[in-house]
Design an enzyme around this catalytic site. Structure first.
Site, mmCIF file in Angstrom:
data_model
loop_
_atom_site.group_PDB
_atom_site.id
_atom_site.type_symbol
_atom_site.label_atom_id
_atom_site.label_comp_id
_atom_site.label_asym_id
_atom_site.label_seq_id
_atom_site.Cartn_x
_atom_site.Cartn_y
_atom_site.Cartn_z
ATOM 1 N N SER A 22 -19.411 55.646 98.216
ATOM 2 C CA SER A 22 -20.637 54.830 98.266
ATOM 3 C C SER A 22 -21.119 54.602 99.698
ATOM 4 O O SER A 22 -22.133 53.958 99.924
ATOM 5 C CB SER A 22 -20.409 53.478 97.576
ATOM 6 O OG SER A 22 -19.333 52.792 98.184
ATOM 7 N N ASN A 109 -12.771 43.555 96.382
ATOM 8 C CA ASN A 109 -13.549 42.936 95.299
ATOM 9 C C ASN A 109 -14.244 41.652 95.764
ATOM 10 O O ASN A 109 -15.423 41.438 95.475
ATOM 11 C CB ASN A 109 -12.654 42.636 94.094
ATOM 12 C CG ASN A 109 -12.021 43.894 93.526
ATOM 13 O OD1 ASN A 109 -12.363 44.989 93.955
ATOM 14 N ND2 ASN A 109 -11.109 43.750 92.589
ATOM 15 N N THR A 154 -62.785 38.886 80.152
ATOM 16 C CA THR A 154 -61.705 38.797 79.168
ATOM 17 C C THR A 154 -61.853 40.051 78.330
ATOM 18 O O THR A 154 -62.989 40.501 78.084
ATOM 19 C CB THR A 154 -61.830 37.541 78.275
ATOM 20 O OG1 THR A 154 -63.073 37.597 77.571
ATOM 21 C CG2 THR A 154 -61.770 36.248 79.077
ATOM 22 N N HIS A 155 -60.739 40.642 77.940
ATOM 23 C CA HIS A 155 -60.753 41.919 77.196
ATOM 24 C C HIS A 155 -61.493 43.007 77.992
ATOM 25 O O HIS A 155 -62.055 43.921 77.398
ATOM 26 C CB HIS A 155 -61.404 41.757 75.819
ATOM 27 C CG HIS A 155 -60.934 40.553 75.070
ATOM 28 N ND1 HIS A 155 -59.790 40.556 74.307
ATOM 29 C CD2 HIS A 155 -61.420 39.286 75.009
ATOM 30 C CE1 HIS A 155 -59.611 39.353 73.777
ATOM 31 N NE2 HIS A 155 -60.579 38.556 74.207
ATOM 32 N N SER A 276 -59.001 63.940 98.752
ATOM 33 C CA SER A 276 -58.437 64.917 97.826
ATOM 34 C C SER A 276 -58.280 66.233 98.558
ATOM 35 O O SER A 276 -59.093 66.585 99.414
ATOM 36 C CB SER A 276 -59.385 65.080 96.637
ATOM 37 O OG SER A 276 -59.205 66.341 96.026
ATOM 38 N N LYS A 282 -63.990 62.922 97.306
ATOM 39 C CA LYS A 282 -63.116 61.857 96.797
ATOM 40 C C LYS A 282 -62.661 60.871 97.873
ATOM 41 O O LYS A 282 -62.427 61.228 99.016
ATOM 42 C CB LYS A 282 -61.859 62.461 96.151
ATOM 43 C CG LYS A 282 -62.092 63.263 94.910
ATOM 44 C CD LYS A 282 -62.710 62.472 93.766
ATOM 45 C CE LYS A 282 -61.771 61.447 93.193
ATOM 46 N NZ LYS A 282 -60.608 62.067 92.555
ATOM 47 N N ASN A 284 -59.794 57.971 97.380
ATOM 48 C CA ASN A 284 -58.903 57.431 96.350
ATOM 49 C C ASN A 284 -58.154 56.190 96.813
ATOM 50 O O ASN A 284 -57.854 56.036 97.996
ATOM 51 C CB ASN A 284 -57.886 58.492 95.938
ATOM 52 C CG ASN A 284 -58.551 59.708 95.303
ATOM 53 O OD1 ASN A 284 -59.591 59.579 94.664
ATOM 54 N ND2 ASN A 284 -57.970 60.872 95.522
ATOM 55 N N GLU A 289 -52.736 52.473 93.395
ATOM 56 C CA GLU A 289 -52.069 53.197 92.308
ATOM 57 C C GLU A 289 -50.559 53.142 92.471
ATOM 58 O O GLU A 289 -49.812 52.996 91.495
ATOM 59 C CB GLU A 289 -52.547 54.645 92.273
ATOM 60 C CG GLU A 289 -53.995 54.755 91.825
ATOM 61 C CD GLU A 289 -54.577 56.148 92.010
ATOM 62 O OE1 GLU A 289 -53.833 57.140 91.894
ATOM 63 O OE2 GLU A 289 -55.774 56.241 92.292
ATOM 64 N N TYR A 316 -13.243 42.383 87.974
ATOM 65 C CA TYR A 316 -13.942 43.482 88.655
ATOM 66 C C TYR A 316 -13.731 44.789 87.906
ATOM 67 O O TYR A 316 -12.637 45.094 87.434
ATOM 68 C CB TYR A 316 -13.429 43.636 90.104
ATOM 69 C CG TYR A 316 -14.116 44.793 90.816
ATOM 70 C CD1 TYR A 316 -15.331 44.613 91.453
ATOM 71 C CD2 TYR A 316 -13.568 46.082 90.786
ATOM 72 C CE1 TYR A 316 -15.990 45.683 92.060
ATOM 73 C CE2 TYR A 316 -14.213 47.151 91.394
ATOM 74 C CZ TYR A 316 -15.428 46.945 92.035
ATOM 75 O OH TYR A 316 -16.078 48.000 92.626
ATOM 76 N N GLN A 321 -20.023 48.875 91.245
ATOM 77 C CA GLN A 321 -20.533 49.571 92.425
ATOM 78 C C GLN A 321 -21.980 50.053 92.192
ATOM 79 O O GLN A 321 -22.713 50.293 93.149
ATOM 80 C CB GLN A 321 -19.622 50.755 92.763
ATOM 81 C CG GLN A 321 -20.023 51.505 94.002
ATOM 82 C CD GLN A 321 -18.951 52.467 94.469
ATOM 83 O OE1 GLN A 321 -17.879 52.049 94.911
ATOM 84 N NE2 GLN A 321 -19.210 53.754 94.338
ATOM 85 N N LYS A 324 -25.636 48.365 93.772
ATOM 86 C CA LYS A 324 -26.283 48.387 95.085
ATOM 87 C C LYS A 324 -27.542 49.228 95.164
ATOM 88 O O LYS A 324 -28.554 48.800 95.732
ATOM 89 C CB LYS A 324 -25.283 48.868 96.138
ATOM 90 C CG LYS A 324 -24.249 47.824 96.440
ATOM 91 C CD LYS A 324 -23.124 48.389 97.265
ATOM 92 C CE LYS A 324 -21.835 47.718 96.907
ATOM 93 N NZ LYS A 324 -21.457 47.855 95.473
#
Ligand code: ARG
Length: 462
Positions: A22, A109, A154-155, A276, A282, A284, A289, A316, A321, A324
């Site tokens: 690790s 541990n 709304t909606h 783009s 474009k 963007n 996003e 433990y 492990q 993380k």
């Protein structure tokens, strides 16, 4: 040589080493691991388990290892399974036989649980500070949006006009709850597991309360088995980040919409937009996003950890492990999103005309007309039906809503005034509402809240 060479013969199979290593990611714990080891050495000295001279040698070696990590010169060996092994190996190289005393009364541990709490405490503080920075930008933009109004939806249908400041404030209040949650998680996690050993504590004269205090924890564990197996704080941190990420995702979606030709409510600064590779026209909203997209990853990190924790027997288990990488990833990614969104909001230009034109569409003041009737004695249900009928008629005939309102017995010229640009939003006067009077009060409270959160975070130790 493994840490358990006395018990197990031979060398570790390469497949096992490859699976269990690790160090590639838990190096991030180096400085907190060293801090926890300093506290542990003090405890060993206080307990008379190592002499003060030996303690000094251990402290000195730990200091040097810290410098190597900070300076980027620490060399990882192929046998350094994790950060704890690596630090202990290097301490032993630096101070010889005394290094072999460092791990007295301690297990990886309780060590890893301590390190991770220290790391998470700082990380949540950092995230909360980035949230407050984004709030400060939103608040500035809200304060500077005097007079700008847009449709509230709304909606995703135009509902009633709202001030832009009110709309930005809505996001800001959600972020205040995120800050509050992060602070609460920091408080709850601030318990030291150091001294729990492998699972049962120790026969040596260690004092977990003193190491806890030295590391800035509010206290030490009540139960050593709980201390080494508890990862609630990681799950909580991942939840806090997920919900924060969901709030940012909603903001991202909104910017994507507002930046579209269909809405045209904002123009992104070129430095916070992308083009783009093929379509020359474009511009963007990739930041927005990605803010929307990362939420899926945060939720995945949370649910992955929850699934790992489910059904683990006391105490433990090596499964832990797996805590993380999702934690490190979520903390890193949410901070990227927070900073990018702060830049985007700071530099975006609002298209006031497009917002007002959409908000001034006659239907948006329909409820104001109904309330006009209510004030003049018509029960609301009847008023709703009368105005609904006029809206339907204006849609199916060539007559505008204003004409129909003017000609209606219970409405007339005064009611037509409610359809004038900007009138509806100014009429929203109830506390917490979308008009200028309540919004001014709201923003004052929001400013207080954001600045007191900023001050609180400054005063906290990471
Ligand atoms: N790298 C391990 C972890 O993150 C450290 C603890 C190892 N303990 C053990 N008993 N194998 O959990």
């Amino acid at each position: 040589m493994t840490l358990w060479h006395g018990r197990l013969g031979g060398t570790m199979a390469p497949e096992l080493a490859a699976l269990s290593v690790s160090i590639t990611y838990d190096q991030q714990l180096a400085l907190v691991d060293i801090a926890a080891s300093h506290a542990h050495v003090d405890g060993l000295v206080r307990g008379g388990i190592v002499s003060s001279k030996e303690g000094e040698a251990l402290h000195e070696a730990l200091r040097l290892v810290g410098e190597e990590f900070s300076g980027g010169t620490f060399e990882i060996h192929p046998t350094d399974e994790d950060i704890h092994t690596a630090v202990e190996r290097r301490v032993t190289e630096l101070c010889g036989d005394i290094g072999a005393k460092l791990h007295t009364g301690r297990s990886r541990n309780d060590q890893v649980a301590t390190d991770l709490r220290l790391w998470t405490r700082q990380a949540l503080k950092d995230v909360a500070e980035d949230v407050v920075s984004l709030q400060e930008v939103l608040l500035q933009r809200a304060l500077g949006a005097y007079g700008i109004y847009l449709p509230g939806y709304t909606h995703l249908q135009r509902a009633q006009p709202v001030l832009l400041a009110h709309h930005l404030g809505a996001h800001c209040w959600a972020l205040s709850r995120d800050v509050e949650r992060l602070l609460q998680s920091m408080t709850r996690l601030n318990v030291s597991p150091l001294g729990a050993g492998a699972l049962a504590g120790s026969s040596l004269a260690l004092s977990p309360d003193e190491t806890a205090a030295a590391l800035g924890f509010d206290g030490h564990f009540e139960n050593s088995m709980d201390a080494v197996s508890d990862r609630d704080f990681v799950a909580e941190a991942l939840f806090d980040i997920s919900l924060l990420g969901i709030h940012l995702s909603r903001m991202g979606e909104e910017i994507v919409l507002w930046n579209s030709d269909e809405f045209g409510f904002c123009v992104l600064d070129d430095s916070y937009a992308t083009g783009s590779s093929m379509l020359p026209q474009k511009k963007n909203a990739d930041i927005a996003e990605l803010a929307r997209g990362k939420a899926g990853r945060f939720i995945g990190n949370l649910t992955g950890l929850l699934a790992t924790l489910k059904g683990l027997p006391m105490a433990y288990n090596r499964d832990l492990q797996e805590d993380k990488e999702p934690l490190f990833d979520s903390v890193h990614q949410i901070r990227l999103v927070l900073r990018a969104l702060a830049g985007l909001y700071a530099t975006t230009t609002w298209n006031e005309e497009a917002m007002a034109a959409a908000a001034d569409a006659p239907g948006a003041a329909a409820v104001d007309l109904a309330e006009f009737l209510v004030v003049n004695g018509t029960p609301f249900r009847q008023a709703h039906s009368i105005i609904g009928g006029l809206v339907a008629e204006s849609l199916s005939s060539s007559r505008s809503l204003s004409e129909l309102v003017r000609d209606h017995d219970l409405l007339g010229e005064e009611a037509v005034g409610l359809l004038e640009p900007g009138v509806s939003v100014n009429a929203k006067t109830t506390p917490g509402g979308a008009g200028p009077v309540p919004v001014a009060a709201q923003l004052a409270r929001l400013e207080d809240r954001v600045s007191s959160d900023r001050a609180l975070l400054r005063s906290l130790q990471g």
